[in-house]
Design a protein around this motif. Structure first.
Motif, PDB file in Angstrom:
ATOM      1  N   PRO A   1       0.812  -1.222   0.000  1.00 29.92           N
ATOM      2  CA  PRO A   1       0.000   0.000   0.000  1.00 29.92           C
ATOM      3  C   PRO A   1       0.849   1.278   0.000  1.00 29.92           C
ATOM      4  O   PRO A   1       2.078   1.212  -0.058  1.00 29.92           O
ATOM      5  CB  PRO A   1      -0.775  -0.142   1.305  1.00 29.92           C
ATOM      6  N   TRP A   2       0.182   2.418   0.138  1.00 25.43           N
ATOM      7  CA  TRP A   2       0.865   3.702  -0.042  1.00 25.43           C
ATOM      8  C   TRP A   2       1.357   4.327   1.260  1.00 25.43           C
ATOM      9  O   TRP A   2       2.069   5.326   1.234  1.00 25.43           O
ATOM     10  CB  TRP A   2      -0.036   4.707  -0.766  1.00 25.43           C
TER      11      TRP A   2
ATOM     12  N   PHE B   1       0.160  -9.817   0.544  1.00 27.07           N
ATOM     13  CA  PHE B   1      -0.591  -8.600   0.231  1.00 27.07           C
ATOM     14  C   PHE B   1      -0.759  -7.760   1.483  1.00 27.07           C
ATOM     15  O   PHE B   1      -1.211  -8.261   2.520  1.00 27.07           O
ATOM     16  CB  PHE B   1      -1.972  -8.957  -0.342  1.00 27.07           C
TER      17      PHE B   1
ATOM     18  N   ARG C   1       3.949 -12.392   9.906  1.00 27.63           N
ATOM     19  CA  ARG C   1       5.084 -11.830   9.150  1.00 27.63           C
ATOM     20  C   ARG C   1       6.193 -11.368  10.103  1.00 27.63           C
ATOM     21  O   ARG C   1       7.282 -11.035   9.681  1.00 27.63           O
ATOM     22  CB  ARG C   1       4.631 -10.680   8.255  1.00 27.63           C
TER      23      ARG C   1
ATOM     24  N   CYS D   1      -1.772   1.113   9.711  1.00 29.30           N
ATOM     25  CA  CYS D   1      -2.789   0.095  10.004  1.00 29.30           C
ATOM     26  C   CYS D   1      -2.984  -0.056  11.506  1.00 29.30           C
ATOM     27  O   CYS D   1      -4.085  -0.309  11.973  1.00 29.30           O
ATOM     28  CB  CYS D   1      -2.395  -1.231   9.370  1.00 29.30           C
TER      29      CYS D   1
ATOM     30  N   GLY E   1      -7.294  -2.156  10.100  1.00 31.32           N
ATOM     31  CA  GLY E   1      -7.578  -2.285  11.522  1.00 31.32           C
ATOM     32  C   GLY E   1      -8.463  -1.154  12.016  1.00 31.32           C
ATOM     33  O   GLY E   1      -8.719  -0.171  11.296  1.00 31.32           O
TER      34      GLY E   1
ATOM     35  N   GLY F   1      -2.795  -4.277   2.481  1.00 28.48           N
ATOM     36  CA  GLY F   1      -3.699  -3.248   1.962  1.00 28.48           C
ATOM     37  C   GLY F   1      -5.043  -3.336   2.644  1.00 28.48           C
ATOM     38  O   GLY F   1      -5.157  -3.827   3.766  1.00 28.48           O
TER      39      GLY F   1
ATOM     40  N   SER G   1       2.330   0.429  -4.301  1.00 27.78           N
ATOM     41  CA  SER G   1       1.109   1.169  -4.654  1.00 27.78           C
ATOM     42  C   SER G   1       1.355   2.172  -5.765  1.00 27.78           C
ATOM     43  O   SER G   1       2.386   2.852  -5.802  1.00 27.78           O
ATOM     44  CB  SER G   1       0.599   1.909  -3.415  1.00 27.78           C
TER      45      SER G   1
END
Ligand code: NAD
Length: 475
Positions: A132-133, A205, A441, A263, A232, A207, A159
């Protein structure tokens, strides 16, 4: 290839133009990476680590253009530099995991004493990483580095909102040809992302939940694993007896760092009624002391909202809360400066569970505060909703915080602090409910998840003949 542009969040101007790769081009890159993967896996973890270390040094040599690109795309300077430091530092973190790895040994069978077995770890040949960004470099490399160390080739697609860092990272990669043979970073949008999933053997992934669902469905169709790190709506519970100075410091930092575009941001705060008013007063005071990093980027704590559409989401959530009876104690207006859009820390009170700001991910510096009367009520409210990424508890003692923390339905709980997963990567955790899918992760699993187990099973006795399974002789 298709042209696309990127917007500078400090000016609002689309001042970058690049190419989004189409599926055939992604397929070509994937084929090249696959060609290099077997040699990469065969050279062993220690040798791969040396190559990754060389890449870390190359990133340092290119830190200026990479940092400048991240700064332009995100409108913030310190975090841009921290992203590079964090990626380079993570290589040594994984080095410790690899060093602690004991080589597999043969194990004697218990049921069949003549049979013994050993585990071989086989890397997924090609891992697709889609990110994501909000932390453009870090959130792709957080998966790419351990996957590469595990022996996989990696095709990473950041992203399209924040693509400027890709060119200087490719320049750094070109200085480490052994790595460039198995690691590629491509620019593009959702179509490019779908092509990455079609080309990969495993997808990581990071995002939104909405896109994560699509990724999971596409990966399921191909019967490949999808490791999903999604959104979240993290709660913070503040118990009676908590240190108010510390709790408000943590609440503010946990909610507004990166302008809330993280997040693991705190997005709901539940405070014991006996301390609610004092907590709120201090929180508002501290929120009002924050400063925008405008017009000088080397100033203040609050950067612009990176993604233009995110500013609209924040405005909608604030308007919805106001319409339904919430009060804005500070902040509350999207401000436009020099073409960019900012939101100061926004403290809300009088919020109810039906408000968007209490249900949907906010991804901005909004702090809704709710009073509770009993611990059960606090836990019930904190566990409400579709997300379960992380959470936090503040109490008079760590023991008390832990007791409540264990009752929360989320993958990581910060005790007497907030959003610790933003700075501490060693504890294994998983996203609960809609916040994620797949192994951790973080911690050792972050490396292990890229390795499939192959069992080598040896029989030291003569093979059992088919006749041993004959139906004859049974009554
Ligand atoms: P997004 O879901 O819109 O996009 C993420 C990536 O997916 C982008 O690279 C995009 O191009 C790509 N994409 C879009 N459609 C796709 C498709 N159909 N198939 C494959 N790829 C596709 O998310 P975003 O707006 O960039 O990021 C914000 C979200 O990320 C928030 O929800 C945030 O909570 C979440 N996030 C989660 C974590 C975590 O660790 N759990 C960390 C950071 C951000």
């Amino acid at each position: 290839m298709r042209d696309f542009t990127a917007r500078n969040p400090r000016t609002g101007v689309h001042d970058w133009r690049g190419k989004a790769l189409d599926p055939p081009e992604v397929g070509d890159v994937a084929a090249r990476l696959r060609d290099g993967q077997a040699t990469w896996e065969a050279r062993g973890a220690i040798s791969r680590l040396e190559v990754l270390r060389a890449f870390g040094q190359a990133l340092r040599r290119h830190a200026e253009p990479i940092g400048a690109a991240l700064e332009t795309d995100t409108g913030r300077r310190r975090i841009a530099r921290l992203e590079i430091d964090s990626v380079v530092g993570s290589i040594e973190g994984w080095a410790r995991v690899i060093a602690a790895d004991a080589p597999p040994a043969w194990v004697q069978g218990r049921g069949l004493p003549s049979v013994r077995h050993i585990t071989a770890w086989k890397a997924y040949p090609l891992v697709g990483v889609i990110s994501p960004w909000n932390f453009p470099l870090l959130l792709g490399m957080i998966d790419a580095v351990p996957a590469l160390l595990a022996g996989c080739a990696v095709l990473m697609k950041p992203s399209e909102v924040t693509p400027r860092f890709v060119a200087p990272v490719i320049a750094a990669l070109a200085e480490v040809p052994d790595l460039a043979a198995v690691f590629a970073v491509v620019t593009g949008d959702g179509i490019t992302g779908q092509a990455v999933i079609d080309a990969a053997d495993c997808v990581c992934f990071t995002g939104s939940v909405a896109t994560g669902r699509k990724v999971a469905v596409q990966a399921a169709g191909r019967l490949i694993p999808a490791f999903l790190e999604l959104g979240g709506k993290d709660p913070l519970i503040v118990l009676q007896g908590a240190d108010l100075e510390a709790a408000t410091d943590a609440a503010l930092r946990g909610s507004v760092l990166s302008t809330g575009q993280a997040c693991q941001s705190i997005e709901r705060i539940y405070v014991a009624r006996s301390i609610h008013d004092a907590f709120l007063a201090r929180l508002v005071q501290k929120a009002e002391a924050t400063r925008l990093n405008w017009p000088d980027i080397a100033f203040g704590e609050i950067g612009p909202i990176i993604f233009d559409r995110q500013a609209d989401i924040l405005a909608t959530q604030i308007a919805d809360a106001r319409d339904k009876g919430a009060r804005v104690l500070t902040g509350g207006e999207i401000e436009t400066h020099g073409g960019g859009r900012w939101l100061r820390p926004t403290v809300l009170t009088g919020v109810t569970p039906d408000m968007l700001v209490m249900r949907d991910e906010t991804f901005g510096p909004i702090l809704p505060v709710v009073a509770f009367d009993t611990l059960d009520e606090a836990v019930l409210m904190a566990n409400d909703g579709e997300y379960g990424l992380s959470g936090a508890v503040f109490a008079a003692s760590l023991d008390e915080a832990e007791t409540i923390g264990r009752r929360l339905l989320a993958g990581a709980i910060s005790l007497n602090d907030a959003a610790l997963t933003a700075i501490f990567f060693e504890a294994a955790k998983q996203g609960f409910k809609s916040s994620g899918l797949g192994p951790s992760r973080m911690g050792e699993d972050g490396y292990r998840r890229f390795l499939r187990r192959q069992a080598l099973i040896a029989n030291t006795a003569p093979p059992v003949p088919l006749g041993a399974f004959s139906e004859e002789g049974l009554t």
